[in-house]
Design a protein around this motif. Structure first.
Motif, PDB file in Angstrom:
ATOM      1  N   MET A   1      59.018  40.387 114.505  1.00 20.34           N
ATOM      2  CA  MET A   1      59.223  41.306 115.628  1.00 20.34           C
ATOM      3  C   MET A   1      58.632  40.703 116.912  1.00 20.34           C
ATOM      4  SD  MET A   1      60.767  43.830 114.208  1.00 20.34           S
ATOM      5  CE  MET A   1      60.660  45.219 115.330  1.00 20.34           C
ATOM      6  N   VAL A   2      59.364  40.874 118.001  1.00 20.28           N
ATOM      7  CA  VAL A   2      58.944  40.394 119.316  1.00 20.28           C
ATOM      8  C   VAL A   2      58.652  41.592 120.204  1.00 20.28           C
ATOM      9  CG1 VAL A   2      59.644  39.117 121.382  1.00 20.28           C
ATOM     10  CG2 VAL A   2      60.313  38.290 119.122  1.00 20.28           C
ATOM     11  N   ASN A   3      57.570  41.505 120.955  1.00 26.19           N
ATOM     12  CA  ASN A   3      57.239  42.559 121.909  1.00 26.19           C
ATOM     13  C   ASN A   3      57.823  42.162 123.259  1.00 26.19           C
ATOM     14  OD1 ASN A   3      55.946  44.186 123.864  1.00 26.19           O
ATOM     15  ND2 ASN A   3      54.149  44.458 122.562  1.00 26.19           N
ATOM     16  N   PHE A   4      58.826  42.901 123.728  1.00 25.95           N
ATOM     17  CA  PHE A   4      59.456  42.623 125.010  1.00 25.95           C
ATOM     18  C   PHE A   4      59.198  43.796 125.945  1.00 25.95           C
ATOM     19  CE2 PHE A   4      63.331  42.694 127.781  1.00 25.95           C
ATOM     20  CZ  PHE A   4      62.991  41.579 128.531  1.00 25.95           C
ATOM     21  N   ASN A   5      58.288  43.593 126.891  1.00 23.69           N
ATOM     22  CA  ASN A   5      57.916  44.644 127.853  1.00 23.69           C
ATOM     23  C   ASN A   5      57.481  45.930 127.167  1.00 23.69           C
ATOM     24  OD1 ASN A   5      58.329  43.073 130.156  1.00 23.69           O
ATOM     25  ND2 ASN A   5      60.506  43.616 130.236  1.00 23.69           N
ATOM     26  N   GLY A   6      56.799  45.786 126.036  1.00 19.80           N
ATOM     27  CA  GLY A   6      56.272  46.949 125.333  1.00 19.80           C
ATOM     28  C   GLY A   6      57.154  47.488 124.230  1.00 19.80           C
ATOM     29  N   SER A   7      58.392  47.011 124.135  1.00 22.33           N
ATOM     30  CA  SER A   7      59.301  47.450 123.075  1.00 22.33           C
ATOM     31  C   SER A   7      59.362  46.392 121.981  1.00 22.33           C
ATOM     32  CB  SER A   7      60.706  47.695 123.637  1.00 22.33           C
ATOM     33  OG  SER A   7      60.689  48.706 124.618  1.00 22.33           O
ATOM     34  N   LEU A   8      59.259  46.817 120.737  1.00 21.81           N
ATOM     35  CA  LEU A   8      59.330  45.903 119.603  1.00 21.81           C
ATOM     36  C   LEU A   8      60.774  45.749 119.163  1.00 21.81           C
ATOM     37  CD1 LEU A   8      56.235  47.249 117.658  1.00 21.81           C
ATOM     38  CD2 LEU A   8      56.406  45.025 118.786  1.00 21.81           C
ATOM     39  N   ARG A  89      48.686  33.033 115.281  1.00 21.86           N
ATOM     40  CA  ARG A  89      48.850  32.360 116.564  1.00 21.86           C
ATOM     41  C   ARG A  89      49.795  33.215 117.390  1.00 21.86           C
ATOM     42  NH1 ARG A  89      49.910  26.125 117.759  1.00 21.86           N
ATOM     43  NH2 ARG A  89      50.854  26.249 119.823  1.00 21.86           N
ATOM     44  N   VAL A  90      49.384  33.548 118.596  1.00 23.25           N
ATOM     45  CA  VAL A  90      50.147  34.452 119.454  1.00 23.25           C
ATOM     46  C   VAL A  90      50.439  33.767 120.783  1.00 23.25           C
ATOM     47  CG1 VAL A  90      50.105  36.648 120.707  1.00 23.25           C
ATOM     48  CG2 VAL A  90      49.130  36.508 118.404  1.00 23.25           C
ATOM     49  N   ARG A  91      51.665  33.944 121.254  1.00 24.13           N
ATOM     50  CA  ARG A  91      52.006  33.475 122.600  1.00 24.13           C
ATOM     51  C   ARG A  91      52.360  34.671 123.455  1.00 24.13           C
ATOM     52  NH1 ARG A  91      55.143  28.456 125.212  1.00 24.13           N
ATOM     53  NH2 ARG A  91      56.110  29.520 126.991  1.00 24.13           N
ATOM     54  N   LEU A  92      51.613  34.840 124.532  1.00 21.60           N
ATOM     55  CA  LEU A  92      51.885  35.861 125.546  1.00 21.60           C
ATOM     56  C   LEU A  92      52.546  35.162 126.727  1.00 21.60           C
ATOM     57  CD1 LEU A  92      51.568  38.553 127.115  1.00 21.60           C
ATOM     58  CD2 LEU A  92      49.208  37.861 127.605  1.00 21.60           C
ATOM     59  N   ASN A  93      53.792  35.517 126.995  1.00 21.14           N
ATOM     60  CA  ASN A  93      54.572  34.866 128.048  1.00 21.14           C
ATOM     61  C   ASN A  93      54.829  35.856 129.180  1.00 21.14           C
ATOM     62  OD1 ASN A  93      56.263  32.173 128.308  1.00 21.14           O
ATOM     63  ND2 ASN A  93      57.568  33.777 129.151  1.00 21.14           N
ATOM     64  N   VAL A  94      54.602  35.416 130.412  1.00 19.14           N
ATOM     65  CA  VAL A  94      54.831  36.253 131.586  1.00 19.14           C
ATOM     66  C   VAL A  94      55.787  35.517 132.512  1.00 19.14           C
ATOM     67  CG1 VAL A  94      53.788  37.323 133.615  1.00 19.14           C
ATOM     68  CG2 VAL A  94      52.563  37.328 131.436  1.00 19.14           C
ATOM     69  N   ASP A  95      56.876  36.177 132.913  1.00 21.76           N
ATOM     70  CA  ASP A  95      57.822  35.546 133.839  1.00 21.76           C
ATOM     71  C   ASP A  95      58.141  36.500 134.978  1.00 21.76           C
ATOM     72  OD1 ASP A  95      60.213  37.212 133.132  1.00 21.76           O
ATOM     73  OD2 ASP A  95      60.014  36.207 131.198  1.00 21.76           O
ATOM     74  N   ARG A  96      58.917  35.996 135.942  1.00 19.18           N
ATOM     75  CA  ARG A  96      59.228  36.799 137.117  1.00 19.18           C
ATOM     76  C   ARG A  96      60.565  37.540 136.978  1.00 19.18           C
ATOM     77  NH1 ARG A  96      56.424  34.959 142.119  1.00 19.18           N
ATOM     78  NH2 ARG A  96      56.666  32.859 141.225  1.00 19.18           N
ATOM     79  N   GLY A  97      61.008  37.697 135.735  1.00 21.62           N
ATOM     80  CA  GLY A  97      62.218  38.476 135.495  1.00 21.62           C
ATOM     81  C   GLY A  97      63.479  37.727 135.869  1.00 21.62           C
ATOM     82  N   ALA A 111      57.932  40.390 134.008  1.00 25.28           N
ATOM     83  CA  ALA A 111      58.133  40.881 132.642  1.00 25.28           C
ATOM     84  C   ALA A 111      57.253  40.094 131.702  1.00 25.28           C
ATOM     85  CB  ALA A 111      59.609  40.726 132.248  1.00 25.28           C
ATOM     86  N   PHE A 112      57.052  40.614 130.496  1.00 29.95           N
ATOM     87  CA  PHE A 112      56.255  39.879 129.514  1.00 29.95           C
ATOM     88  C   PHE A 112      56.927  39.962 128.151  1.00 29.95           C
ATOM     89  CE2 PHE A 112      54.570  44.164 128.907  1.00 29.95           C
ATOM     90  CZ  PHE A 112      54.369  44.242 127.532  1.00 29.95           C
ATOM     91  N   ASN A 113      56.637  38.981 127.317  1.00 31.04           N
ATOM     92  CA  ASN A 113      57.009  39.059 125.908  1.00 31.04           C
ATOM     93  C   ASN A 113      55.909  38.419 125.074  1.00 31.04           C
ATOM     94  OD1 ASN A 113      57.980  36.135 125.139  1.00 31.04           O
ATOM     95  ND2 ASN A 113      58.978  36.579 127.104  1.00 31.04           N
ATOM     96  N   ILE A 114      55.785  38.886 123.846  1.00 29.84           N
ATOM     97  CA  ILE A 114      54.717  38.437 122.949  1.00 29.84           C
ATOM     98  C   ILE A 114      55.327  38.107 121.597  1.00 29.84           C
ATOM     99  CG2 ILE A 114      52.518  39.034 121.864  1.00 29.84           C
ATOM    100  CD1 ILE A 114      52.207  41.212 124.070  1.00 29.84           C
ATOM    101  N   VAL A 115      55.041  36.927 121.088  1.00 31.11           N
ATOM    102  CA  VAL A 115      55.475  36.539 119.749  1.00 31.11           C
ATOM    103  C   VAL A 115      54.247  36.140 118.939  1.00 31.11           C
ATOM    104  CG1 VAL A 115      57.772  35.829 120.482  1.00 31.11           C
ATOM    105  CG2 VAL A 115      55.928  34.151 120.473  1.00 31.11           C
ATOM    106  N   ALA A 116      54.304  36.353 117.636  1.00 30.55           N
ATOM    107  CA  ALA A 116      53.172  36.053 116.765  1.00 30.55           C
ATOM    108  C   ALA A 116      53.668  35.456 115.459  1.00 30.55           C
ATOM    109  CB  ALA A 116      52.375  37.330 116.473  1.00 30.55           C
TER     110      ALA A 116
END
Length: 284
Positions: A1-8, A89-97, A111-116
């Motif tokens: 599961m990927v967290n995309f702007n708070g939604s899984l 291992r977690v990657r927190l990614n932040v981009d400008r949309g 925007a942000f996304n999180i993968v683990a």
């Protein structure tokens, strides 16, 4: 599961388009985190580095991007991937949309996304039998400056260097800046040990402002028997060193065992690893 702007969402689903600015222009930043049993190692340092980097990149930081909010989103992602009771291992990614060309569009929003994913080493260790050979990567150089020290998505030198290392049966390569000073490994900061003196390149040389670099410097600063300095390292110093090691949050302290014809010990690397683990256990 990927967290995309708070939604899984399922990792197989597309969660951004080809118009994403991180994809199109590398207009993005990221943090690589180690999480063990629901505890994010050095989270405060990661958070403040990310915020400082976003300011340097002139990103409009959303009001809800507090340390508590992002920590909760990371742990939510960990739980969704059944990693709460193990190492990850977690990657927190932040981009400008999305939107705009080089100049961001008026509707572009951060925007942000999180993968683990699973990582099988909860604490840091130095293995006696481990071999770790490196060489200089001289095909491309990094220009000193503020942008070079950011953990952003522009990692062409690291990608090309990693391919070079694989082709030459190396574990890693050391990167040079345009002044021909050695600044770091492909995936972490560099430390050089000669007797009771330890050197690591200064941030002004273009190396990453590493979170693990900070931890190691803090530990070294408390040892009155060692002299530590942030100073430029020339390639000629490498073969005169007693030890070389690379640091990053995922692996901790990785001793270099061979550079060209020179082999190195790892006594200080082992001692620092023990102190690092003790610091983590104490919750520092």
């Amino acid at each position: 599961m990927v967290n995309f702007n708070g939604s899984l969402i399922d990792s197989a689903e597309s969660f951004f388009t080809s118009e994403n600015r991180g994809y199109k222009y590398g207009d993005a930043l990221f943090e690589t985190l180690k999480v063990v049993n629901g505890k994010i190692f050095f989270w405060e340092d990661h958070y403040f580095r990310l915020m400082a980097s976003m300011r340097i990149m002139r990103m409009d930081i959303p009001m809800n991007f507090t340390m508590e909010f992002l920590e909760a989103e990371i742990l939510k992602t960990i739980e969704a991937n059944n990693l709460s009771n193990t190492s990850a291992r977690v990657r927190l990614n932040v981009d400008r949309g999305e939107g705009g060309k080089y100049l961001p569009g008026k509707t572009s929003k951060v925007a942000f996304n999180i993968v683990a994913d699973t990582f099988n080493e909860p604490f840091y260790s130095v293995k006696d039998e481990q071999t770790y050979e490196v060489d200089l990567y001289k095909d491309f150089f990094i220009a000193p400056g503020l942008l070079s020290g950011l953990k952003n998505n522009n990692k062409a030198v690291q990608v090309m260097g990693s391919i070079y290392a694989q082709e030459n049966d190396l574990e890693n390569c050391l990167v040079l800046n345009t002044n021909k000073s050695v600044i770091e490994g492909l995936n972490g900061n560099l430390f050089l040990v000669k007797g009771d003196k330890i050197k690591t390149p200064p941030l002004e040389d273009g190396c990453l402002k590493g979170v693990m670099r900070k931890q190691v410097l803090e530990i070294l600063s408390k040892d009155v028997n060692l002299y530590t300095e942030e100073a430029s390292i020339s390639p000629f110093e490498l073969q005169k060193a007693d030890e070389l090691f690379i640091t990053n949050v995922i692996k901790g302290i990785v001793p270099i065992t061979k550079y060209r014809k020179k082999t190195y010990g790892c006594e200080l690397a082992k001692a620092l690893t023990n102190k690092l683990n003790a610091k983590i256990r104490l919750g520092a």
